[in-house]
Design a protein around this motif. Structure first.
Motif, mmCIF file in Angstrom:
data_model
loop_
_atom_site.group_PDB
_atom_site.id
_atom_site.type_symbol
_atom_site.label_atom_id
_atom_site.label_comp_id
_atom_site.label_asym_id
_atom_site.label_seq_id
_atom_site.Cartn_x
_atom_site.Cartn_y
_atom_site.Cartn_z
ATOM 1 N N GLU A 23 0.869 -1.369 -0.048
ATOM 2 C CA GLU A 23 -0.020 -0.069 0.003
ATOM 3 C C GLU A 23 0.837 1.248 0.156
ATOM 4 O O GLU A 23 1.697 1.346 0.757
ATOM 5 C CB GLU A 23 -0.970 -0.088 1.079
ATOM 6 C CG GLU A 23 -1.564 1.334 1.474
ATOM 7 C CD GLU A 23 -2.475 1.341 2.840
ATOM 8 O OE1 GLU A 23 -2.911 2.343 3.107
ATOM 9 O OE2 GLU A 23 -2.285 0.179 3.405
ATOM 10 N N ALA A 25 1.065 5.021 0.896
ATOM 11 C CA ALA A 25 0.306 6.025 1.384
ATOM 12 C C ALA A 25 1.048 7.317 1.493
ATOM 13 O O ALA A 25 2.209 7.449 1.087
ATOM 14 C CB ALA A 25 0.122 5.657 2.896
ATOM 15 N N PHE A 186 -3.910 6.245 -1.884
ATOM 16 C CA PHE A 186 -3.062 5.247 -2.191
ATOM 17 C C PHE A 186 -3.260 4.699 -3.141
ATOM 18 O O PHE A 186 -4.550 4.885 -4.018
ATOM 19 C CB PHE A 186 -2.996 4.142 -0.904
ATOM 20 C CG PHE A 186 -4.413 3.611 -0.696
ATOM 21 C CD1 PHE A 186 -4.640 2.124 -1.100
ATOM 22 C CD2 PHE A 186 -5.253 4.127 0.215
ATOM 23 C CE1 PHE A 186 -6.104 1.882 -0.939
ATOM 24 C CE2 PHE A 186 -6.485 3.538 0.508
ATOM 25 C CZ PHE A 186 -6.975 2.318 -0.280
#
Length: 454
Positions: A23, A25, A186
């Protein structure tokens, strides 16, 4: 996806990218905003790993829960590789890899995870951009709305522009009162995902579920005030929204009350249609900044949803901040009447409707019309109407429209004179003569009502 100052991105070794689903971010605030996204090398999320040990982890559904913790700690991938595969079953595994649908929409099932942080609870809506899902945020312990963009280049680029605009807005909007608040964003399986605070229904959805009954004038005043404050705030930052419409204005709270609708139906009081809904709170927030742009120069491309499109856009004369003001005028009429002011899908009919409601278009605007719009004009002097009408139905649709003053008087009990005067300022044909947002907020429609309350 674009690379920006202030983001917590690192260049990781290739084997690390191939071995895990990650992920990506971001943290706030960004130090600057660019107008267009710069290209960034594509990262290898959800790529089938080549490393045998990584393959075993992927088959078990292994996932890295929080890349930002790895980055912020200053650790290297090798420091954590052994512990990443020490657990046989991950706590919050990703769903199986699926191909997107034929239009590039992300396919999901309720209850699945969207990265390790978010769990999908329900679908809230869908549009040309993609879908909006209601998700549980495990970290903040709250429901959020996540906008999942279609995996198509132009929509991804628009999403990155929206992220930049949202980050600039949240940086300057200290009271978090005007525009929807971005929580996070994201890139997941080639879909830009933007996380927002969860709000109530749009003004359009509220009208639709209320059988398109109009709002009381005092509520319209409060909604108009907030909308103009929001756009004044954006224009101060040299930003133009370009797609204002009731669908892009959300009530903060979904709660409502029901009151008798004496102007509505003549049926028995037991009939629910004789009651109309009013929101408990008038607080609103503006959403959807994917089409927003800087207002430093006049633009020529087509913007705004049809019903809320300004005449200078249709005639190809270039547009700037005033196109937002025209849209606001159309929205206020719709809130007062319950129906869109210009219900059309064709340019010439649209211009004819404007003339029917507001009077003739100025000659200097018709003479300067761009080549593609010349067919709407007769000998450069007047609109080619009704000669150019596509059908008898089109002519009838224009003919049945009332003048602006009469339309407002049909639906407004008090403050009608002030509202008509305000709308005439917001809906001036020539954008140079149109009120700006700050001027509109000083109009007697707002100030006189404030004096009465005092």
């Amino acid at each position: 996806m674009r690379e920006k100052e202030g983001n917590f991105f690192v260049v990781l070794p290739n084997f690390f990218l191939r071995s895990m689903e990650m992920e990506c971010a971001t943290e706030f605030p960004h130090t600057r905003m660019d107008r267009r996204p710069r290209k960034r090398p594509r990262l290898g999320w959800d790529v089938v790993p080549q490393n045998p040990k990584a393959q075993l982890g992927m088959l078990c559904g292994q996932e890295v829960g929080d890349v930002t913790s790895l980055v912020s700690s200053g650790a290297t991938p090798s420091d954590h590789t052994s512990s990443l595969y020490s657990k046989a079953v991950p706590r919050n595994p990703s769903p199986p890899w699926r191909e997107d649908d034929k239009d590039g929409h992300y396919l999901f099932a309720l209850g699945e995870n969207l990265t390790s942080r978010y769990r999908i609870h329900s679908k809230m809506g869908e549009g040309t951009f993609g879908q909006v899902l209601e998700c549980w945020d495990r970290e903040r312990k709250e429901m959020v709305a996540i906008k999942i963009i279609r995996s198509i280049k132009k929509y991804r680029e628009a999403a990155m522009i929206e992220v930049d605009v949202l980050q600039q807005l949240v940086k300057h909007d200290k009271n978090a009162s005007r525009c929807v608040q971005i929580r996070n964003w994201f890139d997941y399986r080639n879909h830009i995902c933007i996380v927002f605070e969860k709000l109530g229904p749009s003004l359009y959805d509220f009208l639709r579920k209320n059988n398109y009954r109009s709002f009381p004038i005092d509520l319209v005043r409060e909604l108009a005030r907030q909308l103009l404050e929001c756009i004044a705030f954006m224009h101060d930052l040299c930003l133009i929204h370009t797609d204002l419409k009731p669908e892009n204005i959300l009530l903060v709270s979904p709660e409502y009350i029901e009151i008798p609708d004496y102007k509505g139906s003549s049926r028995t009081r037991k009939d629910a249609s004789q009651f109309k809904r009013l929101p408990k709170s008038s607080a609103i927030k503006v959403i959807d900044f994917g089409s927003s742009t800087h207002g430093t120069t006049d633009h020529s491309y087509i913007v705004s949803t049809r019903h809320y499109r300004a005449p200078e856009v249709i005639l190809g004369l270039g547009w700037s901040y005033s196109c937002d003001i025209w849209s606001i005028g159309c929205i206020l009429v719709e809130l007062c009447s319950g129906e869109a002011l210009f219900q059309t899908h064709e340019n010439l009919e649209h211009l004819a409707m404007m003339e029917r409601v507001l009077g003739p278009l100025p000659h200097h605007m018709l003479k300067r019309a761009e080549r593609h719009a010349e067919k709407y004009i007769r000998r450069g002097q007047r609109l080619n109407w009704p000669e150019g009408a596509a059908s008898r139905e089109s002519m009838n649709a224009v003919q049945k429209l009332p003048r602006l003053q009469n339309l407002v008087m049909q639906h407004v009990d008090h403050s009608a004179g002030d509202l008509i005067d305000l709308l005439q300022g917001l809906l001036k044909y020539d954008p140079a003569n149109r009120l700006d947002a700050r001027e509109a907020l000083r109009h007697p429609f707002f100030t006189r009502a404030h004096r009465r309350r005092s």
